[in-house]
Scaffold this active site. Structure first.
Site, mmCIF file in Angstrom:
data_model
loop_
_atom_site.group_PDB
_atom_site.id
_atom_site.type_symbol
_atom_site.label_atom_id
_atom_site.label_comp_id
_atom_site.label_asym_id
_atom_site.label_seq_id
_atom_site.Cartn_x
_atom_site.Cartn_y
_atom_site.Cartn_z
ATOM 1 N N ASP A 137 10.816 2.088 9.459
ATOM 2 C CA ASP A 137 10.861 3.422 8.890
ATOM 3 C C ASP A 137 12.593 3.670 8.576
ATOM 4 O O ASP A 137 13.322 2.669 9.302
ATOM 5 C CB ASP A 137 10.596 4.509 10.385
ATOM 6 C CG ASP A 137 10.146 5.666 9.773
ATOM 7 O OD1 ASP A 137 10.506 6.057 8.566
ATOM 8 O OD2 ASP A 137 9.564 6.569 10.519
ATOM 9 N N ASP B 128 4.915 11.750 4.470
ATOM 10 C CA ASP B 128 4.367 12.454 5.629
ATOM 11 C C ASP B 128 3.467 13.719 5.268
ATOM 12 O O ASP B 128 2.673 14.348 6.345
ATOM 13 C CB ASP B 128 5.645 13.022 6.287
ATOM 14 C CG ASP B 128 6.181 11.818 6.994
ATOM 15 O OD1 ASP B 128 5.932 10.891 7.183
ATOM 16 O OD2 ASP B 128 7.652 12.455 7.257
HETATM 17 C C1 DGJ Z 1 8.666 9.448 9.863
HETATM 18 C C2 DGJ Z 1 7.405 8.786 9.212
HETATM 19 O O1 DGJ Z 1 7.439 9.100 7.949
HETATM 20 C C3 DGJ Z 1 6.332 9.164 10.464
HETATM 21 O O2 DGJ Z 1 5.339 8.685 9.886
HETATM 22 C C4 DGJ Z 1 6.663 8.656 11.814
HETATM 23 O O3 DGJ Z 1 6.859 7.247 11.583
HETATM 24 C C5 DGJ Z 1 8.210 9.235 12.125
HETATM 25 N N1 DGJ Z 1 8.951 9.143 11.160
HETATM 26 C C6 DGJ Z 1 8.397 8.996 13.528
HETATM 27 O O4 DGJ Z 1 9.617 9.149 13.966
#
Ligand code: DGJ
Length: 735
Positions: free
Chosen positions: A480, A550
């Site tokens: 991430d 997301d």
């Molecule tokens: C952002 C990501 O896009 C989510 O899927 C998740 O992993 C969160 N970060 C976790 O902090």
């Protein structure tokens, strides 16, 4: 698929069955561009395309009255600013005397089979020399002794060229202020530009605008390729649609700051440039030192936007993505993030694993929150080697073991490039973040960006990750990156090298990926950046799939995945079924629609499976069985967009198998309309002479009928639910 050099006219012709690319050494020794487009028959000489007549307000490259060559008047291969061309340049170099005028002239060239690797940078590749030919043209600036190598690879099977540039300083050194990866001069401006722009949770929306004189384009100066503008730009003819018409497109294989710029001049010549964003870049070259630009892929097709996407998909799926997972389906994932956030226990995770396993899921991914004192996003980031025993009494290794005992693979989340101030790592190394002395370092999501331009920082993170990965049975990493870069300064570099940091940062990220891949070749990597804020070809070279957004709302995802498909293959788009009301949009969609969208990506779940009803469990079992049966078709088939959800109340797409015996259509309606007229959905890519059955015999028709007349989308006939956000999958099979 030859690359020809015609000595007499000093003309290069690169061509395959689909495209031709023509260049010539101009009378002044610099490289001129003659043509890029549909394939032309090869000839000795195309010099008539170099215009040398005299025009008012032009300046010329020589005093010779007979040869009035003005760079403003010709199309060029890799133009500079400062002499007789006033348009946006492809490069800019500041020499030791402070001047920025250059004169790079043809010196030599080599042609060879195959393609070279790009040192430290992602790039498309070949597996056999016969797949592509490469031309490298060396230009020399005589005053400085500096060299420039323009590299072109033409593929046998695609209307695509990979281009990049290497610059080597002469004996006095220099400073690079702009190094674009490619420049293309097209003779007219009758184009609509197509870009993929948006923001967090609405990534890669399709936007179009008609070209006019002046500058237009997309860019990122955020330190990541960004969800605001993808490193891609297409120029389509106004009459070009999905099925036919001319399209030129560029996709930059890079994950940092980028610029895709179109400069239309007073004669309607369209210059397209793509590369590292020059406003946040400068690079000092010591005498003899070399700089390598990222690679850009240039595509031409007369088969419309679907034709363009087909080329990118095939190339990126098979010759950009790497490793053992390139040709395998990703296991079906359950990810705990939307269910638990950082608040979980081993017990809760194992309960989720048990239910997931009973439904047919193949891998459990533990997201953010497993390390250090990570109670929320204020703490712990960076402390990868500190296990949170309160949440995980048996550590990561213990949990991985228990998950494995249940018959599931285990995957783990990392955010390697970041640190919270409230962490052991920051307390020990407060100077390891990107920051400028005496200036406030702006936090983002309560975290700071580690200085990946420094080798010792990358080494440290590598060691920490290597320790975790080496100590447990981990099959997958979600990598991430949850904030953009501000105050991009480094304590480790002198003043005259601070302009290199954005690029050095991304090189550091690439090098960490490369080392981890080499050490753990079996691990499947998925990249992520607050969803899809770093969904780019550079990342796909290291991590073959990316978390698309997301925003897991099914209606929104139709648009996001539709836009993403302009460049990126379905096997690269993470797509999960999540709980409703949706966490981002609050929208309630049916379980069927959520999975009908997610099936056209890398399928998984991000929902609390332990809380679903028995009938929902049955439905999930059916979805998983469907996915297992058809995922290879979705992963490797030829994808076509059929209906544009940005313009219509419905969206639709189609995947056709290589042998054209099978196809899957995803059809999504936003609002239910009543008392509607005829609605035929025209398919593509089928065999016109093959007889197909639709959904087990609801309709039996030849391919030509399904493509030319279309499928009559009668709501009753195909059982489309009487509700908003209804959807269906049509299974087309040869009989
Ligand atoms: C952002 C990501 O896009 C989510 O899927 C998740 O992993 C969160 N970060 C976790 O902090």
């Amino acid at each position: 698929m030859p690359i020809c050099y015609h000595e007499n006219s000093r003309t290069f012709h690169l061509y395959n069955d689909d495209v031709s690319y023509l260049m010539q050494v101009l009378p002044n020794g610099q490289m001129g561009q003659l043509y890029f487009g549909r394939k032309l028959r090869d000839r000795e000489d195309f010099s008539y395309l170099v215009r040398t007549e005299e025009r008012a307000m032009n300046s010329y490259t020589s005093e010779d009255r007979e040869r009035r060559l003005s760079l403003q008047q010709v199309r060029q291969e890799y133009p500079s600013y400062g002499t007789s061309d006033f348009r946006s340049p492809a490069f800019e170099i500041e020499w030791q005397d402070g001047s920025r005028v250059s004169d790079f002239c043809y010196a030599s060239h080599v042609i060879f089979k195959g393609k070279r690797k790009l040192e430290g940078l992602p790039a498309v590749y070949v597996e056999a020399d016969g797949e592509a030919d490469t031309l490298e043209i060396t230009l020399v600036d005589r005053r400085e002794g500096a060299r420039m190598i323009l590299s072109y690879t033409i593929f046998r099977d695609y209307g695509a060229l990979a281009r990049s540039v290497r610059i080597q300083a002469g004996g006095r050194g220099c400073r690079l202020e702009r190094v674009m990866s490619l420049s293309l001069d097209l003779p007219d401006a009758d184009f609509v530009s197509v870009q993929l722009s948006g923001a967090w949770a609405r990534e890669r929306y399709v936007k179009e605008r008609r070209l006019e004189e002046g500058l237009q384009g997309v860019y990122s100066m955020r330190g990541a390729s960004s969800s605001e503008h993808n490193p891609f730009l297409a120029l389509r003819r106004p009459n070009a649609g999905e099925r036919s018409g001319e399209v030129y497109a560029v996709s930059l294989i890079y994950s940092g700051n980028h610029l895709e710029l179109v400069d239309v001049d007073h004669n309607h010549v369209t210059r397209l440039l793509a590369g590292i964003h020059p406003d946040t870049f400068s690079w000092k070259l010591e005498p003899g030192a070399v700089f390598q630009s990222p690679e850009a892929v240039l595509v031409y097709t007369d088969r419309g936007l679907n034709g363009m996407s087909g080329i990118f998909h095939e190339l990126y799926r098979t010759r950009l993505r790497r490793g053992i997972w390139r040709d395998r389906a990703c296991p079906i994932i359950i990810n705990n993030w939307e269910t638990t956030g950082c608040e979980f226990t081993e017990e809760k995770i194992l309960e989720l694993a048990d239910t997931a396993k009973s439904l047919g899921v193949e891998m459990l991914v533990l997201d953010d929150g497993w390390f250090g004192d990570r109670e929320n996003d204020w703490t712990g980031l960076g402390d990868w080697y500190v296990t949170n025993f309160q949440k995980l009494p048996h550590g990561i290794a213990g949990l991985a073991e228990k998950v494995k005992e249940r018959g599931l693979r285990f995957g783990l989340w990392f955010e390697p490039e970041m640190v919270n101030k409230d962490s052991r790592l920051y307390r020990e190394h407060p100077d390891w973040i990107l920051q400028v002395e005496g200036r406030f370092a702006s936090p983002g999501r309560n975290q700071h960006v580690l200085d990946f331009s420094r080798q010792e920082v990358v080494d440290y993170i590598y060691d920490a990750m290597e320790k975790v990965l080496g100590s447990a049975d981990i099959s997958y990493i979600k990598w991430d990156m949850n904030r953009y870069i501000t105050e991009c300064g480094s304590a480790a570099y002198p003043a005259d090298r601070q302009g290199e940091l954005f690029h050095r940062y991304i090189l550091g990220v690439y090098s960490l990926y490369e080392r981890l891949i080499a050490r753990f070749p079996e691990i499947l990597f998925e990249s992520c950046s607050s969803g899809g804020s770093r969904f780019d070809p550079g990342m796909l070279y290291y991590a073959g799939q990316t978390w698309t957004s997301d925003n897991t709302d099914a209606v929104e995802r139709v648009r996001i995945q539709y836009g993403t498909s302009y460049v990126y293959p379905l096997c690269s788009m993470g797509a999960h079924v999540s709980d409703v009301p949706n966490q981002q949009s609050g929208r309630i969609t049916s379980m069927a629609t959520r999975s009908n969208v997610a099936h056209f990506g890398v399928f998984g779940y991000q929902m609390n499976l332990t809380a679903v009803t028995d009938s929902e469990k049955e439905e999930i079992r059916r979805q998983i069985a469907w996915e297992k049966e058809h995922r290879d078709l979705i992963r490797c088939g030829r994808f076509y967009r059929l209906r544009d959800p940005f313009r219509e109340n419905t969206g639709a797409w189609l995947v056709v198998s290589g042998d054209r015996r099978e196809a899957m259509v995803g059809y999504y309606q936003i609002y239910r309309e009543v008392n509607t007229g005829w609605d035929f959905l025209k398919l593509e890519g089928l065999d016109p002479d093959m007889l197909y059955s639709v959904n087990g015999g609801v309709q039996v028709s030849y391919g030509d009928e399904l493509m030319n007349l279309g499928i009559l989308l009668d709501q009753e006939r195909f059982g489309i639910a009487k509700e908003d956000y209804a959807s269906i999958i049509l299974h087309i099979k040869a009989v």
